[in-house]
Design an enzyme around this catalytic site. Structure first.
Site, mmCIF file in Angstrom:
data_model
loop_
_atom_site.group_PDB
_atom_site.id
_atom_site.type_symbol
_atom_site.label_atom_id
_atom_site.label_comp_id
_atom_site.label_asym_id
_atom_site.label_seq_id
_atom_site.Cartn_x
_atom_site.Cartn_y
_atom_site.Cartn_z
ATOM 1 N N CYS A 131 1.281 0.416 3.896
ATOM 2 C CA CYS A 131 1.053 -0.901 4.765
ATOM 3 C C CYS A 131 1.886 -0.818 6.125
ATOM 4 C CB CYS A 131 2.499 -1.807 3.873
ATOM 5 S SG CYS A 131 1.273 -1.885 2.586
ATOM 6 N N ILE A 194 -7.069 7.059 -4.475
ATOM 7 C CA ILE A 194 -6.624 6.259 -2.951
ATOM 8 C C ILE A 194 -6.638 4.803 -2.535
ATOM 9 C CG2 ILE A 194 -7.921 9.076 -2.649
ATOM 10 C CD1 ILE A 194 -10.742 6.968 -1.571
ATOM 11 N N GLY A 247 -11.146 5.050 -7.012
ATOM 12 C CA GLY A 247 -12.227 4.440 -5.777
ATOM 13 C C GLY A 247 -12.891 4.692 -6.231
HETATM 14 C C1 LIG Z 1 -9.787 -7.140 -2.563
HETATM 15 C C2 LIG Z 1 -9.034 -6.011 -2.791
HETATM 16 C C3 LIG Z 1 -7.395 -6.304 -3.305
HETATM 17 C C4 LIG Z 1 -6.607 -5.148 -2.625
HETATM 18 N N1 LIG Z 1 -5.372 -5.347 -2.630
HETATM 19 C C5 LIG Z 1 -4.538 -4.038 -2.796
HETATM 20 C C6 LIG Z 1 -2.712 -4.284 -2.607
HETATM 21 O O1 LIG Z 1 -2.732 -5.533 -2.941
HETATM 22 N N2 LIG Z 1 -2.535 -3.289 -2.861
HETATM 23 C C7 LIG Z 1 -2.607 -2.198 -2.748
HETATM 24 O O2 LIG Z 1 -2.283 -1.218 -3.013
HETATM 25 N N3 LIG Z 1 -4.231 -2.207 -2.871
HETATM 26 C C8 LIG Z 1 -4.878 -2.908 -3.024
HETATM 27 N N4 LIG Z 1 -6.705 -2.521 -2.924
HETATM 28 C C9 LIG Z 1 -6.850 -1.652 -2.956
HETATM 29 C C10 LIG Z 1 -7.686 -0.937 -4.351
HETATM 30 O O3 LIG Z 1 -6.620 -1.218 -5.340
HETATM 31 C C11 LIG Z 1 -8.778 0.400 -4.483
HETATM 32 O O4 LIG Z 1 -7.230 1.753 -4.568
HETATM 33 C C12 LIG Z 1 -9.824 0.983 -3.641
HETATM 34 O O5 LIG Z 1 -10.397 -1.190 -3.297
HETATM 35 C C13 LIG Z 1 -10.186 1.608 -3.702
HETATM 36 O O6 LIG Z 1 -10.916 1.174 -5.859
HETATM 37 P P1 LIG Z 1 -12.557 1.330 -5.653
HETATM 38 O O7 LIG Z 1 -13.208 1.181 -5.029
HETATM 39 O O8 LIG Z 1 -12.495 0.360 -7.519
HETATM 40 O O9 LIG Z 1 -12.141 -1.316 -6.058
HETATM 41 C C14 LIG Z 1 -6.853 -3.778 -3.000
HETATM 42 C C15 LIG Z 1 -8.762 -3.693 -2.892
HETATM 43 C C16 LIG Z 1 -9.304 -5.207 -2.582
HETATM 44 C C17 LIG Z 1 -10.595 -4.571 -3.098
#
Ligand SMILES: Cc1cc2nc3c(=O)[nH]c(=O)nc-3n(C[C@H](O)[C@H](O)[C@H](O)COP(=O)(O)O)c2cc1C
Length: 323
Positions: A131, A194, A247
């Site tokens: 953030c 991550i 991830g």
């Molecule tokens: C639409 C969206 C919203 C997300 N919002 C947050 C969030 O509020 N807080 C956070 O720590 N990560 C957030 N992330 C990151 C995910 O938790 C995750 O770390 C990241 O997408 C990688 O995982 P993935 O490839 O399985 O999506 C968000 C990801 C996406 C796609």
């Protein structure tokens, strides 16, 4: 006999190591029409902030090869609504809940932890360090080991009961071990690896960035090798620190890969956007993968791709298969 997928998160027993990734299942309620939320390891909530927020302007999603870019921002109802409405709903439906928190200042993170201390039933806290820090020209907390450590210390110091605190790190750093080390030294019980990678898509038809905010966070299968590398590096440096590996996980085999790299829990994010039942499916497929390896328990494979473990894993793979 089927492999035992059960594992622990602090004092909570989880039926399996598969969690929703923060932000990809909102507060968990939305998933209930597709899956039984009590049957997945835990729900990691969308990052909660002190006050309600509207998020960034639209468009804030763009597709990319093998992934997506989002710039949702920290949209949400704020901690009061979360504690009154979302958390009780999740607990009443038997879910284990990891509350992700996000702030704009170190003090805000501390205040959120203090508010969480007023309530029971939270299995763990995940600190979203990706953030913008309002006191440092909007630089992400996760970019600097000292700043990241001060957030963890503020959260740890404000929690009035002992629940596991996970610091969620960004891959957009040159030395993720330095940030990981600072977070552990400041009192993090575990690390979550991550968050998204910073990316950008330009729409050639409109001659401008596809997202209103220009940049966004890349997620999905495209980032899987980066996530595996981060888990691997942190596990090598801090073999005793539990890791939530997130991830690009889409299948049980991806989850197994993350466990072998050293994660003890696995987060599923973008896959939920395409398949709302992804967490249950990944848990089922992981059970099959472990069965095929002849592993009795999830713990048998965690970190097994490393050093001495590599030899043990070879024994596991070459050893007798289950009938
Ligand atoms: C639409 C969206 C919203 C997300 N919002 C947050 C969030 O509020 N807080 C956070 O720590 N990560 C957030 N992330 C990151 C995910 O938790 C995750 O770390 C990241 O997408 C990688 O995982 P993935 O490839 O399985 O999506 C968000 C990801 C996406 C796609």
């Amino acid at each position: 006999m089927a492999p035992d997928l059960r594992t622990r998160l602090g004092s909570a027993e989880l039926p399996n190591p598969i969690l929703t990734a923060s932000g990809c299942a909102s507060s968990g309620r939305e998933l209930a029409q597709f899956i039984d939320v009590s049957k997945i390891g835990a729900i990691v909530t969308k990052s909660v902030m002190l006050a309600p927020r509207a998020g960034r302007p639209t468009p804030r999603m763009a597709e990319t090869s093998s992934g997506m870019l989002n710039s949702i921002g920290l949209q949400g109802p704020g901690i009061d609504a979360f504690l009154q409405r979302d958390l009780p709903w999740l607990l009443s439906h038997g879910a284990r809940v990891v509350v992700s928190i996000a702030g704009q200042t170190v003090r805000e993170y501390g205040a959120l932890a203090s508010r969480l201390s007023d309530t029971a039933g939270v299995s763990a806290v995940e600190i979203n360090l990706s953030c913008p820090n309002a006191e440092d020209a909007g630089r992400m907390f996760a970019l600097d080991p000292v700043t990241a450590g001060s957030v963890v210390a503020a959260v740890r110091g404000s929690l009035r009961y002992d629940i596991p605190v996970f610091a969620k790190l960004s891959p957009d750093v040159t030395d993720i071990m330095a940030v990981a080390g600072a977070c552990v030294a400041a009192g993090a019980d575990g690390l979550s690896l991550i968050n998204v990678l910073a990316g950008m898509v330009i729409d050639p038809a409109r001659l401008r960035p596809a997202l209103a905010g220009a940049y966004g966070g890349l997620s999905g299968p495209a980032i899987r090798p980066v996530a595996v590398r981060c888990v691997w590096q942190v596990r090598e440096a801090f073999p005793d620190v539990p890791i939530i590996g997130t991830g690009g996980v889409r299948t049980g085999r991806d989850a197994l890969e993350r466990l072998l790299a050293g994660a003890s829990l696995v987060g599923v994010g973008t896959a939920i956007v395409h398949d709302p039942s992804a967490c249950s499916r990944v848990a089922r497929e992981l059970e099959e993968e472990l069965g095929a390896l002849g592993a009795d328990r999830v713990a048998d494979v965690i970190g097994q791709a490393h050093g001495a473990g590599r030899r043990a894993a070879r024994g596991l793979v070459d050893g007798p298969r289950r009938a």
